[in-house]
Write a protein that holds these residues in place. Structure first.
Motif, PDB file in Angstrom:
ATOM      1  N   GLY A  62      -2.488   0.015  17.601  1.00  0.00           N
ATOM      2  CA  GLY A  62      -2.845  -0.359  16.244  1.00  0.00           C
ATOM      3  C   GLY A  62      -3.810  -1.531  16.221  1.00  0.00           C
ATOM      4  O   GLY A  62      -4.713  -1.605  15.369  1.00  0.00           O
ATOM      5  N   ASP A  63      -3.649  -2.460  17.155  1.00  0.00           N
ATOM      6  CA  ASP A  63      -4.571  -3.593  17.252  1.00  0.00           C
ATOM      7  C   ASP A  63      -5.992  -3.128  17.554  1.00  0.00           C
ATOM      8  O   ASP A  63      -6.961  -3.675  17.023  1.00  0.00           O
ATOM      9  CB  ASP A  63      -4.107  -4.565  18.344  1.00  0.00           C
ATOM     10  N   CYS A  64      -6.121  -2.129  18.414  1.00  0.00           N
ATOM     11  CA  CYS A  64      -7.446  -1.608  18.758  1.00  0.00           C
ATOM     12  C   CYS A  64      -8.118  -0.993  17.533  1.00  0.00           C
ATOM     13  O   CYS A  64      -9.314  -1.200  17.298  1.00  0.00           O
ATOM     14  CB  CYS A  64      -7.336  -0.557  19.858  1.00  0.00           C
ATOM     15  N   ALA A  65      -7.347  -0.248  16.752  1.00  0.00           N
ATOM     16  CA  ALA A  65      -7.888   0.353  15.528  1.00  0.00           C
ATOM     17  C   ALA A  65      -8.298  -0.735  14.542  1.00  0.00           C
ATOM     18  O   ALA A  65      -9.344  -0.636  13.884  1.00  0.00           O
ATOM     19  CB  ALA A  65      -6.857   1.284  14.896  1.00  0.00           C
ATOM     20  N   GLY A  66      -7.483  -1.782  14.421  1.00  0.00           N
ATOM     21  CA  GLY A  66      -7.820  -2.892  13.539  1.00  0.00           C
ATOM     22  C   GLY A  66      -9.077  -3.606  13.979  1.00  0.00           C
ATOM     23  O   GLY A  66      -9.925  -3.982  13.162  1.00  0.00           O
ATOM     24  N   HIS A  70      -7.974   9.223  20.427  1.00  0.00           N
ATOM     25  CA  HIS A  70      -7.421   8.472  21.549  1.00  0.00           C
ATOM     26  C   HIS A  70      -5.898   8.407  21.477  1.00  0.00           C
ATOM     27  O   HIS A  70      -5.317   8.197  20.399  1.00  0.00           O
ATOM     28  CB  HIS A  70      -7.990   7.058  21.584  1.00  0.00           C
ATOM     29  N   GLU A  71      -5.299   8.551  22.614  1.00  0.00           N
ATOM     30  CA  GLU A  71      -3.839   8.543  22.708  1.00  0.00           C
ATOM     31  C   GLU A  71      -3.277   7.154  22.443  1.00  0.00           C
ATOM     32  O   GLU A  71      -3.839   6.142  22.856  1.00  0.00           O
ATOM     33  CB  GLU A  71      -3.415   9.003  24.105  1.00  0.00           C
ATOM     34  N   TYR A  72      -2.158   7.111  21.739  1.00  0.00           N
ATOM     35  CA  TYR A  72      -1.463   5.851  21.500  1.00  0.00           C
ATOM     36  C   TYR A  72      -0.727   5.465  22.778  1.00  0.00           C
ATOM     37  O   TYR A  72       0.043   6.260  23.316  1.00  0.00           O
ATOM     38  CB  TYR A  72      -0.482   5.995  20.338  1.00  0.00           C
ATOM     39  N   GLU A  86      -1.086  -3.634  31.775  1.00  0.00           N
ATOM     40  CA  GLU A  86       0.187  -4.263  31.417  1.00  0.00           C
ATOM     41  C   GLU A  86      -0.028  -5.654  30.844  1.00  0.00           C
ATOM     42  O   GLU A  86       0.588  -6.027  29.841  1.00  0.00           O
ATOM     43  CB  GLU A  86       1.109  -4.327  32.645  1.00  0.00           C
ATOM     44  N   LYS A  87      -0.897  -6.435  31.481  1.00  0.00           N
ATOM     45  CA  LYS A  87      -1.154  -7.797  31.025  1.00  0.00           C
ATOM     46  C   LYS A  87      -1.831  -7.803  29.661  1.00  0.00           C
ATOM     47  O   LYS A  87      -1.502  -8.618  28.784  1.00  0.00           O
ATOM     48  CB  LYS A  87      -2.026  -8.530  32.049  1.00  0.00           C
ATOM     49  N   ILE A  88      -2.795  -6.911  29.470  1.00  0.00           N
ATOM     50  CA  ILE A  88      -3.498  -6.820  28.192  1.00  0.00           C
ATOM     51  C   ILE A  88      -2.523  -6.503  27.061  1.00  0.00           C
ATOM     52  O   ILE A  88      -2.546  -7.132  25.991  1.00  0.00           O
ATOM     53  CB  ILE A  88      -4.609  -5.743  28.258  1.00  0.00           C
ATOM     54  N   LEU A  89      -1.632  -5.528  27.291  1.00  0.00           N
ATOM     55  CA  LEU A  89      -0.671  -5.130  26.254  1.00  0.00           C
ATOM     56  C   LEU A  89       0.323  -6.250  25.962  1.00  0.00           C
ATOM     57  O   LEU A  89       0.723  -6.454  24.811  1.00  0.00           O
ATOM     58  CB  LEU A  89       0.062  -3.865  26.684  1.00  0.00           C
ATOM     59  N   ILE A  90       0.716  -6.982  26.998  1.00  0.00           N
ATOM     60  CA  ILE A  90       1.647  -8.105  26.805  1.00  0.00           C
ATOM     61  C   ILE A  90       1.002  -9.192  25.951  1.00  0.00           C
ATOM     62  O   ILE A  90       1.620  -9.731  25.029  1.00  0.00           O
ATOM     63  CB  ILE A  90       2.091  -8.679  28.168  1.00  0.00           C
ATOM     64  N   ILE A  91      -0.259  -9.516  26.261  1.00  0.00           N
ATOM     65  CA  ILE A  91      -0.961 -10.565  25.512  1.00  0.00           C
ATOM     66  C   ILE A  91      -1.161 -10.135  24.060  1.00  0.00           C
ATOM     67  O   ILE A  91      -0.977 -10.932  23.131  1.00  0.00           O
ATOM     68  CB  ILE A  91      -2.319 -10.893  26.165  1.00  0.00           C
ATOM     69  N   MET A  92      -1.519  -8.876  23.834  1.00  0.00           N
ATOM     70  CA  MET A  92      -1.736  -8.398  22.469  1.00  0.00           C
ATOM     71  C   MET A  92      -0.440  -8.408  21.663  1.00  0.00           C
ATOM     72  O   MET A  92      -0.461  -8.585  20.442  1.00  0.00           O
ATOM     73  CB  MET A  92      -2.337  -6.986  22.481  1.00  0.00           C
ATOM     74  N   PHE A 115     -11.709   0.859  25.400  1.00  0.00           N
ATOM     75  CA  PHE A 115     -10.245   0.874  25.313  1.00  0.00           C
ATOM     76  C   PHE A 115      -9.647   1.886  26.288  1.00  0.00           C
ATOM     77  O   PHE A 115      -8.626   1.623  26.927  1.00  0.00           O
ATOM     78  CB  PHE A 115      -9.797   1.217  23.888  1.00  0.00           C
ATOM     79  N   LYS A 116     -10.302   3.034  26.405  1.00  0.00           N
ATOM     80  CA  LYS A 116      -9.830   4.069  27.321  1.00  0.00           C
ATOM     81  C   LYS A 116      -9.859   3.580  28.767  1.00  0.00           C
ATOM     82  O   LYS A 116      -8.927   3.821  29.554  1.00  0.00           O
ATOM     83  CB  LYS A 116     -10.702   5.323  27.167  1.00  0.00           C
ATOM     84  N   LYS A 117     -10.910   2.888  29.122  1.00  0.00           N
ATOM     85  CA  LYS A 117     -11.073   2.395  30.487  1.00  0.00           C
ATOM     86  C   LYS A 117      -9.986   1.388  30.857  1.00  0.00           C
ATOM     87  O   LYS A 117      -9.423   1.443  31.956  1.00  0.00           O
ATOM     88  CB  LYS A 117     -12.457   1.759  30.641  1.00  0.00           C
ATOM     89  N   TRP A 118      -9.676   0.468  29.948  1.00  0.00           N
ATOM     90  CA  TRP A 118      -8.797  -0.633  30.287  1.00  0.00           C
ATOM     91  C   TRP A 118      -7.318  -0.357  30.029  1.00  0.00           C
ATOM     92  O   TRP A 118      -6.465  -0.821  30.782  1.00  0.00           O
ATOM     93  CB  TRP A 118      -9.222  -1.896  29.532  1.00  0.00           C
ATOM     94  N   ILE A 119      -6.994   0.367  28.957  1.00  0.00           N
ATOM     95  CA  ILE A 119      -5.569   0.595  28.672  1.00  0.00           C
ATOM     96  C   ILE A 119      -5.216   2.076  28.536  1.00  0.00           C
ATOM     97  O   ILE A 119      -4.059   2.413  28.275  1.00  0.00           O
ATOM     98  CB  ILE A 119      -5.111  -0.166  27.407  1.00  0.00           C
ATOM     99  N   GLY A 120      -6.194   2.956  28.689  1.00  0.00           N
ATOM    100  CA  GLY A 120      -5.903   4.384  28.671  1.00  0.00           C
ATOM    101  C   GLY A 120      -5.818   5.008  27.302  1.00  0.00           C
ATOM    102  O   GLY A 120      -5.448   6.181  27.168  1.00  0.00           O
TER     103      GLY A 120
END
Length: 256
Positions: free
Chosen positions: A231-235, A162-164, A100-106, A222-227
């Motif tokens: 789009g940011d991960c792909a970039g 990987h799932e969005y 949750e925190k990672i996604l909020i910061i991104m 990415f899978k480990k931390w956010i599942g």
């Protein structure tokens, strides 16, 4: 059929670049998903613009300045689209310890310390590696085009496998690619590797090994931390893969 494919391609161009497109072109979710097959082709387009900038500038300026101008042209033509994603990933995974925190910061549009350091590092590595590749203009032109195309191929593989993980309602950039068909992946891969065959040395194909290892590592991370991925991960993967490509070229040319 052809008109539909042109629509898909122009949608990818509209989404990833500043290049003007006809008013009837849009990037709705469904069209954007189908346009993913042309992401690598857009990479060839962007890489060609950057390579042309380098080649043209090299008639006036030294190679190092020409390379820097080439990098600036690619950042401008894309609106720093992937660089922004890379910086967000640096901030998110550098400062967050939960999904949750990672996604909020991104999602935050502000640039943090990790993002600044990450951008300086990735752009510095890109510049230095391209500078070392500059044994002749033809090779560096092909390298720039190939770097942009094959790195986007690696990013599309992540979109496919990987799932969005971010809901559309909370996405910072809407719409975005959430699904990719097998057909689109194959087409993207074919476009992505075509520029590699313009090198005289076919040992260059060995660079695909470290690129796939980069995909496997970051995909697992990415899978480990956010599942899954955003789009940011792909970039971010595109930026890292581009630099890995240039560094791998240096190794291949040194050994073979």
């Amino acid at each position: 059929m052809i008109k539909r494919q042109i629509h898909y391609f122009l949608t990818a161009v509209l989404f990833f670049t500043r290049i003007p497109c006809p008013k009837w072109v849009d990037h709705s979710g469904d069209i954007l998903n189908k346009s993913s097959r042309y992401f690598s082709l857009v990479g060839i387009l962007i890489g060609s613009i950057a390579a042309l900038t380098f080649y043209s500038a090299s008639f006036i300026f030294p190679p190092n300045i020409s390379i820097l101008l080439s990098m600036i042209s690619s950042v401008w033509i894309t609106g720093a689209f992937h660089e922004d994603g890379f910086a967000d990933v640096c901030d998110g995974f550098g400062g967050g310890w939960t999904k949750e925190k990672i996604l909020i910061i991104m999602k935050d549009s502000r640039l943090g310390t990790f993002g600044v350091i990450g951008l300086i590092s990735i752009l510095g590595l890109k510049y230095l590696s391209l500078s070392e590749l500059n044994n002749n203009s033809v090779n560096i032109v092909i390298a720039i085009i190939s770097g942009h195309s094959v790195s986007r191929t690696i990013a599309t593989i992540l979109l496919f496998t990987h799932e969005y993980v971010r809901d559309n309602d909370s996405s910072k950039v809407k719409p975005t690619t959430k699904q990719m068909s097998t057909k689109s992946l194959i087409i993207s891969i074919l476009f992505g590797i075509v520029p590699l065959f313009f090198f005289n040395n076919y040992y260059v194909l060995l660079v695909l090994v470290p690129l796939l290892l980069t995909y496997l590592y970051l995909g697992r991370f990415f899978k480990k931390w956010i599942g899954g991925q955003t789009g940011d991960c792909a970039g971010a993967l595109q930026q890292v893969a581009e630099v890995i490509f240039y560094l791998s070229l240096l190794i291949v040319w040194k050994l073979f």
